[in-house]
Design a protein around this motif. Structure first.
Motif, PDB file in Angstrom:
ATOM      1  N   THR A  40       0.673  -1.214   0.071  1.00 14.21           N
ATOM      2  CA  THR A  40       0.082   0.134   0.046  1.00 14.21           C
ATOM      3  C   THR A  40       0.976   1.394   0.031  1.00 14.21           C
ATOM      4  N   PHE A  41       0.422   2.135  -0.944  1.00 15.17           N
ATOM      5  CA  PHE A  41       1.383   3.442  -0.791  1.00 15.17           C
ATOM      6  C   PHE A  41       0.384   4.343  -0.473  1.00 15.17           C
ATOM      7  N   GLN A  42       0.968   5.362   0.707  1.00 18.48           N
ATOM      8  CA  GLN A  42       0.503   6.529   1.121  1.00 18.48           C
ATOM      9  C   GLN A  42       0.105   7.532   0.229  1.00 18.48           C
ATOM     10  N   ARG A  43       1.320   7.617  -0.914  1.00 21.90           N
ATOM     11  CA  ARG A  43       1.539   8.842  -1.825  1.00 21.90           C
ATOM     12  C   ARG A  43       1.556   8.295  -3.225  1.00 21.90           C
ATOM     13  N   SER A  44       0.885   8.705  -4.234  1.00 22.32           N
ATOM     14  CA  SER A  44       0.923   8.365  -5.556  1.00 22.32           C
ATOM     15  C   SER A  44       2.450   8.630  -6.159  1.00 22.32           C
ATOM     16  N   GLY A  45       2.952   7.927  -7.098  1.00 20.95           N
ATOM     17  CA  GLY A  45       4.155   7.893  -7.529  1.00 20.95           C
ATOM     18  C   GLY A  45       4.993   6.693  -8.173  1.00 20.95           C
ATOM     19  N   TYR A  46       6.028   6.331  -8.353  1.00 18.04           N
ATOM     20  CA  TYR A  46       6.619   5.247  -8.912  1.00 18.04           C
ATOM     21  C   TYR A  46       7.454   4.544  -7.716  1.00 18.04           C
ATOM     22  N   TYR A  47       7.123   3.261  -7.587  1.00 18.25           N
ATOM     23  CA  TYR A  47       7.654   2.503  -6.276  1.00 18.25           C
ATOM     24  C   TYR A  47       8.256   1.310  -6.820  1.00 18.25           C
ATOM     25  N   THR A  48       9.234   0.747  -6.036  1.00 19.11           N
ATOM     26  CA  THR A  48       9.667  -0.645  -6.349  1.00 19.11           C
ATOM     27  C   THR A  48       9.492  -1.374  -5.013  1.00 19.11           C
TER      28      THR A  48
END
Length: 633
Positions: A390-398
């Motif tokens: 789960t990602f608190q913020r939008s963006g690009y993640y690995t």
């Protein structure tokens, strides 16, 4: 009449027999539904209207170049962050120039490269906590991969794509600013995360303190105007509604910066300290103050706060070199959709991580990894790993996988992600071909898919604007991992191809017996072996065999009925071996572990297939473990 009745009865009997004999999966069919695509960003549409009408100015009246292009996918800002530190816990003023976490002012000159300077200023500042680097804006603007030239501009999304595909960054010394296009340079770092910061002052401030300079967008035309810009104080306040046209960087703030410092007085005190890319002879040594009340204060704030060594992974699998350009989904109102990529392993490595984009704050990604998948069916084959992020913020993640998945060269594998994106039904991030922006985007059939259920109905996204799903996969060499290789001898077929940690060896649904098996460990850096014994028709339990020796028989038409497998060697206590079998009249049985029996005894049932997995000690079992063995006493 009787003949017609007989014919009808015969057809009904045939239908009944087919229903009984043909597995249910053979009848299963799920409709393929074409996903909807996110609408183009209105600012992007307006930008191109201005370009085509000749009304777009690419420089200020003073001759300073700008260069921000709105991305085709509108940035989602609809969810307010609630877990960031409150303003009360943050200092009233903060300036990265006082901390040494900032590099020298640069000058973009005549190029529309502000976006490259703002992006790399953020990355350089992040790195400066450990080392001072000068990264090449020249390489980024020439090698973005997008349409146009360095004169035409860019944005944070284009910078993210360049970094995420490992095209850069490269050093300024290897590709100096203002020199012709240079290709083939290796990246100095691998960037695995780029975070979108919400337009919330406390979030911006905390992120700046934690990681350094932040990219942001503004409307710059009024910097030529005394109405909006006080050149004596380098103080700027714009309250109009023209779209952003320039990218700069936030380096600090002052809550008490007086509103009287601005020519056009804002509603209150406070300003962001902004770094420009027009040289040190502009503004206050290249800096200026932007009122908190500016129309674009906190617009498009992006943190390029990640840089890893280039040996972090051995290979990258990707279909989206231009990154997240659009999004796809289904208008069912639940804000979820599935995306998947099918890849073919080019080496026998371990799949250890994947990356994707979170399109909205609070995005959840439910991940599944499959191996030995069938063409066009990402969720076929063997399920090897599941994980949720789960990602608190939008963006690009690995996302690093908790349990790496062993791959064999030439093996097809799929990364399937269920995206839940609060606030939008276009949940799957995709690279798409957009005229005059990303015309280099290309897609091949059979690689990227979306689905509204995740169980079938997979839509091939290459059919829609040459789109690819934005899911990358990363592998590491097996120098620090273990892998189990095995093959079986099948009735009427002989020896099968080797399978790797979790693959299926044998058959099911064909009534063919397993007659022999060979198992070995493929390891480096560990003292680890494997031994196994089989229960053979009319012979019972055999002695243990090890490390690739055959257990069972060939040419004697004798079935395997059960098996035990255990690890050996000094490092055996660091791993668990799990295995399960497909038995006649039973189907797939539960998982056995570390030398316990798997299969049946006393029934005369043949083994038909087997899976084996070696996992780090204490890992969760691949599935149920209640009943791996049945004995008829």
């Amino acid at each position: 009449m009787k003949n017609n009745f007989k014919k009808l009865l015969s057809l009904l009997l045939v239908s009944l027999m087919l229903t009984v004999l043909i597995p249910g999966s053979a009848w299963a069919f799920e409709e393929i539904i074409e996903p909807t695509a996110a609408p183009l960003n209105p600012a992007f549409v307006q930008y191109w209207d201005d370009v085509k009408s000749g009304t777009l100015n690419t420089s200020t009246n003073d001759g300073h170049s700008r260069g921000y292009i709105p991305p085709p996918l509108q940035r989602y800002e609809g969810v307010v962050e609630t877990t960031t530190a409150s303003s009360a816990t943050l200092p009233a003023s903060y300036d990265l120039r006082d901390t040494g976490r900032i590099t020298d002012i640069r000058n973009q000159g005549d190029y529309g490269s502000c976006w490259a300077f703002a992006s790399l200023a953020s990355l350089e500042s992040y790195l400066k906590q450990d080392t001072t680097v000068d990264l090449s804006e020249n390489n980024l603007m020439w090698n973005s991969g997008f349409d146009g030239t360095p004169d035409d501009g860019g944005n944070y999304s284009m910078a993210t794509a360049y970094l995420a595909r490992w095209s850069g960054p490269v050093s300024e010394s290897s590709d100096p600013y203002g020199t012709p296009k240079k290709t083939g340079l290796a990246a100095d770092y691998h960037v695995q995360e780029v975070e979108s910061i919400p337009n919330l002052p406390s979030a911006i401030k905390q992120t700046l303190m934690d990681g350094g300079v932040l990219y942001t967008s503004m409307y710059s035309v009024p910097l030529d105007s005394d109405e909006y810009f006080n050149s004596d104080n380098a103080a700027f306040y714009y309250d109009g509604d023209e779209e952003p046209d320039h990218d700069v960087a936030i380096v600090g703030w002052d809550d008490n910066y007086s509103s009287s410092n601005f020519n056009k007085k804002p509603d209150g005190d406070g300003a962001w300290i902004i770094r420009n890319s027009w040289g040190s002879d502009w503004g206050d040594g290249g800096y200026f103050y932007m009122s908190y009340y500016d129309s674009y204060a906190g617009s498009n704030v992006t943190a390029f706060h990640n840089a890893q060594a280039t040996d972090n992974y051995s290979r990258i699998y990707q279909y989206d070199p231009l990154g997240n350009i659009s999004a796809m989904g289904y208008p069912d109102g639940d804000n979820t959709a599935w995306g998947a990529n099918i890849y073919t392993a080019t080496a026998s490595d371990n799949l250890t991580a994947l990356s994707t984009y979170a399109l909205t704050p609070g995005t959840t990604a439910e991940i599944k990894i499959y191996t030995d998948v069938n063409d066009g069916k990402p969720n076929s084959g063997t399920l090897r790993a599941t994980q949720t992020a789960t990602f608190q913020r939008s963006g690009y993640y690995t996302i690093d996988l908790d349990n790496p998945v062993g791959l064999v060269a030439g093996q097809k594998f799929a990364v399937v992600v269920k995206f839940r994106t609060p606030g939008t039904n276009e949940s799957v991030p995709v690279e798409s071909r957009v005229a005059e922006y990303s015309s280099a985007a290309s897609a091949n059939p059979g690689e990227s898919f979306t689905s509204n259920t995740g169980t079938g109905g997979w839509y091939d996204t290459s059919k829609k604007d040459n789109s690819n799903v934005c899911i990358k996969a990363f592998t590491q060499s097996r120098d620090t991992f273990v892998n189990c290789l095995y093959r079986t001898h099948v009735q009427d077929q002989g020896w099968q191809n080797l399978q790797s940690n979790g693959g299926i060896s044998g058959t099911f649904g064909q009534s063919l017996r397993l007659e022999g098996i060979e198992i070995k460990m493929d390891t480096s850096g560990y003292d680890l072996g494997i031994e196994y014994r089989t229960h053979i028709q009319n012979q019972g339990w055999q002695d243990y065999r090890s490390n690739g020796e055959m257990s069972g028989t060939t040419g004697e038409s004798l079935r395997l009925e059960a098996i035990k497998i255990q690890l050996t060697g000094a490092d055996a206590d660091q791993f668990d071996v799990y295995y399960r079998v497909h038995a006649e009249n039973v189907g797939w049985m539960d998982w056995a572990q570390n030398g316990t029996e798997a299969g049946t005894a006393g029934f005369g049932y043949r083994l038909e297939a087997i899976e084996v997995q070696v996992l780090p000690k204490g890992s969760a079992a691949p599935g149920p473990t209640a009943q791996p063995y049945l004995e008829n006493n």
